[in-house]
Design a protein around this motif. Structure first.
Motif, PDB file in Angstrom:
ATOM      1  N   ARG A 101       3.035 -18.774  44.581  1.00 49.82           N
ATOM      2  CA  ARG A 101       2.299 -17.540  44.859  1.00 49.82           C
ATOM      3  C   ARG A 101       1.170 -17.795  45.840  1.00 49.82           C
ATOM      4  NH1 ARG A 101       1.200 -16.070  38.710  1.00 49.82           N
ATOM      5  NH2 ARG A 101       1.983 -18.203  38.475  1.00 49.82           N
ATOM      6  N   GLN A 145       7.112  -5.439  37.867  1.00 50.93           N
ATOM      7  CA  GLN A 145       5.859  -6.188  37.793  1.00 50.93           C
ATOM      8  C   GLN A 145       4.651  -5.270  37.953  1.00 50.93           C
ATOM      9  OE1 GLN A 145       5.518  -9.991  39.761  1.00 50.93           O
ATOM     10  NE2 GLN A 145       7.719 -10.145  40.021  1.00 50.93           N
ATOM     11  N   LEU A 146       4.756  -4.273  38.845  1.00 54.02           N
ATOM     12  CA  LEU A 146       3.659  -3.318  39.000  1.00 54.02           C
ATOM     13  C   LEU A 146       3.491  -2.476  37.735  1.00 54.02           C
ATOM     14  CD1 LEU A 146       4.288  -2.165  42.665  1.00 54.02           C
ATOM     15  CD2 LEU A 146       2.468  -3.670  41.849  1.00 54.02           C
ATOM     16  N   LEU A 176       1.765  -4.629  35.278  1.00 46.65           N
ATOM     17  CA  LEU A 176       0.357  -4.806  35.631  1.00 46.65           C
ATOM     18  C   LEU A 176      -0.490  -3.643  35.120  1.00 46.65           C
ATOM     19  CD1 LEU A 176      -1.910  -6.237  37.309  1.00 46.65           C
ATOM     20  CD2 LEU A 176      -1.160  -4.834  39.248  1.00 46.65           C
ATOM     21  N   THR A 225      -0.942  -8.199  46.437  1.00 43.03           N
ATOM     22  CA  THR A 225      -0.306  -7.737  45.199  1.00 43.03           C
ATOM     23  C   THR A 225       1.160  -7.408  45.419  1.00 43.03           C
ATOM     24  OG1 THR A 225      -2.425  -6.839  44.446  1.00 43.03           O
ATOM     25  CG2 THR A 225      -0.434  -6.026  43.359  1.00 43.03           C
ATOM     26  N   ILE A 240       3.282 -10.615  46.441  1.00 43.45           N
ATOM     27  CA  ILE A 240       3.566 -11.514  45.315  1.00 43.45           C
ATOM     28  C   ILE A 240       4.639 -10.904  44.426  1.00 43.45           C
ATOM     29  CG2 ILE A 240       2.612 -12.460  43.175  1.00 43.45           C
ATOM     30  CD1 ILE A 240       0.016 -12.958  44.676  1.00 43.45           C
ATOM     31  N   ALA A 241       4.515  -9.606  44.137  1.00 48.62           N
ATOM     32  CA  ALA A 241       5.502  -8.945  43.277  1.00 48.62           C
ATOM     33  C   ALA A 241       6.890  -9.009  43.899  1.00 48.62           C
ATOM     34  CB  ALA A 241       5.089  -7.498  43.026  1.00 48.62           C
ATOM     35  N   TYR A 272       3.423 -13.153  36.996  1.00 43.17           N
ATOM     36  CA  TYR A 272       3.173 -13.462  38.401  1.00 43.17           C
ATOM     37  C   TYR A 272       2.000 -12.672  38.977  1.00 43.17           C
ATOM     38  CZ  TYR A 272       7.564 -15.968  38.121  1.00 43.17           C
ATOM     39  OH  TYR A 272       8.555 -16.848  37.760  1.00 43.17           O
ATOM     40  N   LEU A 273       1.756 -11.472  38.489  1.00 44.61           N
ATOM     41  CA  LEU A 273       0.622 -10.685  38.970  1.00 44.61           C
ATOM     42  C   LEU A 273      -0.616 -10.846  38.085  1.00 44.61           C
ATOM     43  CD1 LEU A 273       2.214  -7.327  40.184  1.00 44.61           C
ATOM     44  CD2 LEU A 273       1.341  -9.225  41.554  1.00 44.61           C
TER      45      LEU A 273
END
Length: 550
Positions: A170, A254-255, A258, A297, A300-301, A322-323
């Motif tokens: 990352r 992933q978002l 988050l 952000t 990375i996602a 990961y986030l």
């Protein structure tokens, strides 16, 4: 100082019952790399993901103090706690720079730093324990450089970015975003910033090269037969339509995670960052920093999802690890925005966050479908969502979405209590839900004595594992066998231990007596049945030249 000490004590307490690696092969990869860098035996992790050397570099001095596996692990937990506690002063600096008053910033930041996303992984020997602190420090120093153009700020931010790339893949995204920022500052700034940009660029190049050299040495030493090729996954995903569907859906997952894992506050943070980026009246430094955070952000996602192998687990479709390095930043941005915005602006921000979490939840559900129920669910991957539903066995995506949305609405209501009571109410609510989630996910259990040695007899002599031994069992031996590198032997085809080998580890199928696990063992060798792990059995055979059993 008092808040930092309190954060340190909290983290030490949460990790107090951890005595040995549990998240394997990740923890073993980092610990054994540190042992090798300290000048002691390494291990063979061929076929696993490459665990980069930046985090291990921090742990190397531990092995100069002791090589006892239990003592090493306890010291590593203390190092993680120290680095995690540094999030409080850094978070306070970030909140003040975002415009929150001093009295309001202290309680809000203290509560926000206790997010599971920035606390949970500190209780294991994982690079994720240091990445939140590293990412926030990078953003703070970079922000100062963007605003004043000083050389030392550019150098400091570049050093942090290049070290992040040394710690985890990352970090390569962070380096790429950092380089874009240097270019943007050079284009939009005055001539006097060119010196700072050149200095920062030189540090990035030198730091990234040093990290690449270190990781190349780690790969050659610990992955002699090769590491898992994530770059091939990334290439195949970004060049095919099904691969893009996988990557984009995973990024959406992933978002979604988050936002719900920060009780909706990161959704506010994402909305604010987007508004600041696109609004014409935004000052250039603010726009650059908003673009930096948003780009990092999303990149990375997307990149992590594209590189992730299909392991037939629910975490392939919705994952928060990961986030997690940026979760605190988005939470602080969201909390400050709620507290500083008027009623209408706060309502619009909350509506945008609710729309985002609903849209990403629908996307993940539409793409993954039945796989959210039929694939393997690992509760370690979902500390926040299991808390929201009270179920450690499955992901209930609609219920989590609704619960996270309700938490967001609760923080919206608390923030409307005025300048005097709003920050205290938001901090109290955030602290309460964070503490409850931490207790659910990682409350310390009974404190056991130090882990028993893997074998009876002295901790000496060569150790080899049969090639048919399950990889999980083999990896679990690499850290506790600290005195030598675990080698390989093929007992099924007449393999004989080399001189100096005192222990041979072989698998034990269900129902097989320990004495029958190695029919062709040399005369005088005796078996010892090890503790079963992951429903797998193993037996260690010991040479008569070694001391008698304990």
């Amino acid at each position: 100082m008092a808040g930092t000490v309190a954060q340190l004590v909290m983290r030490l307490w949460l990790a107090s019952s951890h005595r040995a690696p549990a998240a394997n092969p990740d923890e073993t990869g980092y610990l054994v790399a540190a042992r090798w860098m300290a000048g002691f035996p390494s291990g063979d992790l061929s076929g696993c993901t490459l665990y980069q050397g930046g985090y291990s570099l921090l742990l190397t001095p531990v092995y100069w103090v002791t090589r006892d596996p239990a003592a090493v692990y306890r010291i590593v937990m203390a190092i993680n706690a120290l680095i995690g506690a540094a999030l409080f002063p850094l978070g306070y600096a970030a909140a003040r720079r975002l415009g929150l008053g001093r009295r309001a910033a202290l309680p809000v930041v203290f509560a926000a730093v206790l997010l599971p996303a920035s606390t949970f992984f500190g209780a294991w020997a994982l690079a994720d324990a240091v990445l939140p602190t590293l990412a926030l420090a990078w953003l703070l120093v970079l922000d100062r450089f963007v605003r004043n153009g000083r050389v030392w700020d550019a150098v400091g931010a570049s050093a942090l970015a290049s070290y992040a790339a040394m710690v985890h893949s990352r970090g390569a995204v962070i380096v790429a975003v950092h380089v874009l920022v240097l270019v943007a500052v050079a284009v939009t700034g005055r001539r006097r910033v060119l010196r700072a940009v050149i200095g920062g660029g030189a540090v990035v190049i030198a730091g990234y090269a040093a990290g690449a050299a270190l990781n190349a040495r780690v790969r050659a030493e610990m992955y002699p037969s090769g590491a898992r090729d994530l770059a091939a996954n990334l290439e195949s995903r970004i060049t095919t339509v099904p691969g893009q569907e996988w990557a984009l859906s995973g990024a959406a997952g992933q978002l979604w995670y988050l936002v719900v894992a920060t009780w909706g506050l990161a959704g506010i943070g994402l909305a604010v960052t987007t508004v600041v980026l696109v609004r014409r009246r935004t000052p250039v430094p603010d726009r650059i920093m908003a673009g930096t955070l948003l780009t990092a952000t999303l990149a990375i996602a997307y990149a992590s999802s594209a590189a992730l192998p299909d392991e037939h687990r629910v975490g392939n479709f919705a994952y928060g690890r990961y986030l997690s390095c940026l979760a605190l930043v988005h939470t602080l941005v969201g909390a400050v925005a709620l507290l500083r915005s008027g009623h209408r602006a706060a309502m619009r921000l909350a509506a945008a966050a609710l729309l985002a979490v609903g849209a990403t939840a629908w996307w993940v559900t539409a793409y993954a479908g039945e796989r959210l129920r039929t694939h393997r669910f690992i509760s370690f991957d979902f500390p926040e969502t299991t808390f929201l539903t009270g179920d450690r066995t499955a992901l209930h995506l609609p219920e989590v979405t609704l619960t996270g949305s309700a938490a967001l609405c609760g923080f919206l209501a608390l923030s409307r209590l005025g300048r005097r009571y709003g920050p205290v109410a938001v901090a109290a609510g955030l602290a309460a839900i964070n503490f409850a989630a931490l207790m659910f996910a990682m409350a310390p259990g009974p404190r056991h004595d130090r882990p028993a040695p893997p074998f009876p007899g002295p901790e000496a002599g060569g150790v080899v594992a049969d090639v048919s031994l399950h990889w999980a069992l083999r990896i679990s031996l690499v850290h506790p066998v600290w005195w030598t590198r675990v080698g390989f032997i093929d007992t099924r085809h007449g393999g004989r231990p080399a001189p100096g080998v005192c222990t041979v580890v072989v698998p034990q199928p269900d129902g097989t007596p320990a004495e029958a696990t190695w029919p062709a063992h040399p005369a005088g060798w005796w078996p010892h049945a090890g503790r079963r792990a992951w429903s797998l059995g193993w037996v260690s055979w010991h040479a008569p030249s070694c001391d008698a059993p304990r």
